[in-house]
Design an enzyme around this catalytic site. Structure first.
Site, PDB file in Angstrom:
ATOM      1  CD  GLU A 160      10.503  11.653  20.668  1.00  0.00           C
ATOM      2  OE1 GLU A 160      11.408  12.433  20.766  1.00  0.00           O
ATOM      3  OE2 GLU A 160       9.523  11.437  19.921  1.00  0.00           O
ATOM      4  CB  CYS A 188      14.643   2.813  14.637  1.00  0.00           C
ATOM      5  SG  CYS A 188      13.323   1.415  13.825  1.00  0.00           S
ATOM      6  CB  CYS A 223       9.867  18.295  22.807  1.00  0.00           C
ATOM      7  SG  CYS A 223      10.294  17.817  24.290  1.00  0.00           S
TER       8      CYS A 223
HETATM    9  N1  SAH Z   1       8.641   1.073  13.979  1.00  0.00           N
HETATM   10  C1  SAH Z   1       7.172   0.841  14.113  1.00  0.00           C
HETATM   11  C2  SAH Z   1       6.715   1.621  15.287  1.00  0.00           C
HETATM   12  C3  SAH Z   1       7.068   3.182  15.251  1.00  0.00           C
HETATM   13  S1  SAH Z   1       6.667   4.437  14.242  1.00  0.00           S
HETATM   14  C4  SAH Z   1       6.565   1.029  12.701  1.00  0.00           C
HETATM   15  O1  SAH Z   1       7.139   1.404  11.975  1.00  0.00           O
HETATM   16  O2  SAH Z   1       5.244   1.030  12.786  1.00  0.00           O
HETATM   17  C5  SAH Z   1       5.151   4.603  14.397  1.00  0.00           C
HETATM   18  C6  SAH Z   1       4.435   5.162  13.112  1.00  0.00           C
HETATM   19  O3  SAH Z   1       4.726   6.339  13.048  1.00  0.00           O
HETATM   20  C7  SAH Z   1       4.497   4.297  12.034  1.00  0.00           C
HETATM   21  O4  SAH Z   1       3.298   4.230  11.311  1.00  0.00           O
HETATM   22  C8  SAH Z   1       5.452   5.170  11.175  1.00  0.00           C
HETATM   23  O5  SAH Z   1       5.307   5.049   9.855  1.00  0.00           O
HETATM   24  C9  SAH Z   1       5.006   6.696  11.448  1.00  0.00           C
HETATM   25  N2  SAH Z   1       5.956   7.809  11.243  1.00  0.00           N
HETATM   26  C10 SAH Z   1       7.252   7.650  11.401  1.00  0.00           C
HETATM   27  N3  SAH Z   1       7.809   8.972  11.022  1.00  0.00           N
HETATM   28  C11 SAH Z   1       6.736   9.705  10.703  1.00  0.00           C
HETATM   29  C12 SAH Z   1       6.403  11.087  10.438  1.00  0.00           C
HETATM   30  N4  SAH Z   1       7.513  11.831  10.180  1.00  0.00           N
HETATM   31  N5  SAH Z   1       5.256  11.587  10.281  1.00  0.00           N
HETATM   32  C13 SAH Z   1       4.132  10.999  10.467  1.00  0.00           C
HETATM   33  N6  SAH Z   1       4.267   9.561  11.034  1.00  0.00           N
HETATM   34  C14 SAH Z   1       5.520   8.854  11.054  1.00  0.00           C
END
Ligand code: SAH
Length: 365
Positions: A92, A113, A344
């Protein structure tokens, strides 16, 4: 499919151009139309003289991903775009039409991941596959095509979709090089943000190679034990090591770019987990002497983590107050597209998880 070229491969496309005796200008126009302006495939190819158009289109793939569907938020200007990879998995991208006109695209770097963060839906898929450079870039191409009829373009590009970009370093760097190349997207590096769960060596490599590209570190806690609970991978990356990496990235940025050094620190606000005023004070102390900007991010509830809830507005404001009084640049972020994330996004999680389980079963059989 494999013997086809992509538009990003300048040398190979140029060899094909010579073979087909096409004018260099005509091929440049195809690239400009598609990668810079976001015109439709037909409109982009229309710049080629008709006898050679089909031959060129037959040998150069314009898209590495198949558009599966789009989900438009009924609440705000968010659109989630689902793509299918050649391997049949769903990924996505999210278009955020921010009111200020700064339209942002959030792209994925992997299917699934390996970081398996407790709060993150992607980590619960049970797979981690790298996207190719063309698959990373095609998210931008197709998002531009979707926005072009609205008179919008992508201003900011953030690697905050599915996956850990630094677990796919080689393809990420090739994508960053193509993004910023004048002959390709010519996207300013200062409007690209790479977000990481916290891999210090990779943060330094990225900063050295692309000092103008912005970096975000998903910190979420400055208490080692809390951070490990949220991010299992944090066990091997102690907070002191991450802090040293931020110091070093700031130093590289100060020397290597005009805009001054800043690392974004992402801090997910989880009720009763990391949102006390004491922790705000500890975060402020951790940040002392760093060039950082703290983003307090609201939690998007996910199916796989019923034990987690987001902090209330009042708690987030209190937490931000402590940081601001300590002189830290702090922004309370708001969530966009909560409805499409739920409806989605969960579809992607379910379908990929089902495919991963089926693939594992097939291996065992
Ligand atoms: N793996 C990388 C990039 C992808 S996640 C990272 O960890 O930064 C992008 C951002 O979204 C990160 O800061 C992550 O901690 C946050 N994130 C992941 N799941 C989330 C959720 N359920 N609610 C809010 N933010 C979330």
């Amino acid at each position: 499919m494999n013997d086809q070229l992509t538009l990003f491969d300048l040398a190979a496309v140029d060899a094909l151009r010579r073979e087909l005796r096409l004018d260099p200008q005509a091929v440049r126009q195809v690239r400009t139309a598609l990668l810079k302006r976001g015109l439709s495939d037909e409109a982009a190819l229309a710049t080629l003289p008709s006898p050679m158009r089909d031959e060129f289109a037959g040998r150069v793939t314009l898209h590495a991903l198949a558009l599966d569907r789009r989900c438009d938020s009924q609440l705000d200007g968010a659109t989630k775009i689902l793509f299918r990879t050649a391997a049949g998995m769903l990924i996505e991208s999210v278009v955020l039409r921010i009111a200020t006109g700064r339209t942002t695209l959030c792209v994925s770097s992997q299917v699934g991941c390996a970081a398996a963060c407790d709060f993150c839906a992607t980590g619960k898929m049970g797979i981690a596959q790298n996207l190719s450079t063309a698959e990373i870039l095609d998210q931008l191409v197709q998002a531009k095509q979707l926005l072009e009829p609205e008179g919008r373009s992508i201003r900011n590009l953030v690697f905050m979709g599915m996956g850990e970009p630094f677990h796919n370093e080689e393809n990420l760097y090739a994508a960053l090089a193509a993004l910023t190349a004048p002959e390709l997207f010519h996207h300013p590096p200062s409007r690209v943000l790479g977000s990481t769960v916290g891999l210090p060596e990779a943060m330094l490599r990225c900063a050295r190679r692309f000092p103008a590209v912005n970096l975000a570190l998903s910190l979420h806690s400055v208490r080692q034990e809390t951070r490990e609970r949220l991010i299992p991978l944090a066990k091997r990356r102690p907070l002191a090591e991450l802090r040293r990496a931020v110091v070093e990235v700031n130093r590289i940025q100060a020397a290597g770019r005009a805009s001054g050094p800043t690392v974004m620190l992402e801090y997910l606000m989880l009720a009763g987990v990391n949102d006390s005023l004491a922790e705000a004070g500890e975060l402020a102390a951790w940040c002392a002497g760093l060039n950082v900007h703290v983003n307090l991010i609201p939690f998007n509830p996910i199916e796989g983590a019923p034990h987690l809830t987001g902090s209330s507005q009042a708690v987030r404001e209190g937490f931000a107050g402590v940081l601001k009084r300590a002189g830290l640049a702090t922004t309370i972020r708001y969530s966009l597209g909560a409805d499409v994330a739920a409806a989605c996004g969960q579809l992607v999680q379910r379908e990929n998880r089902a495919r991963a389980i089926a693939a594992n079963a097939a291996v065992r059989a």
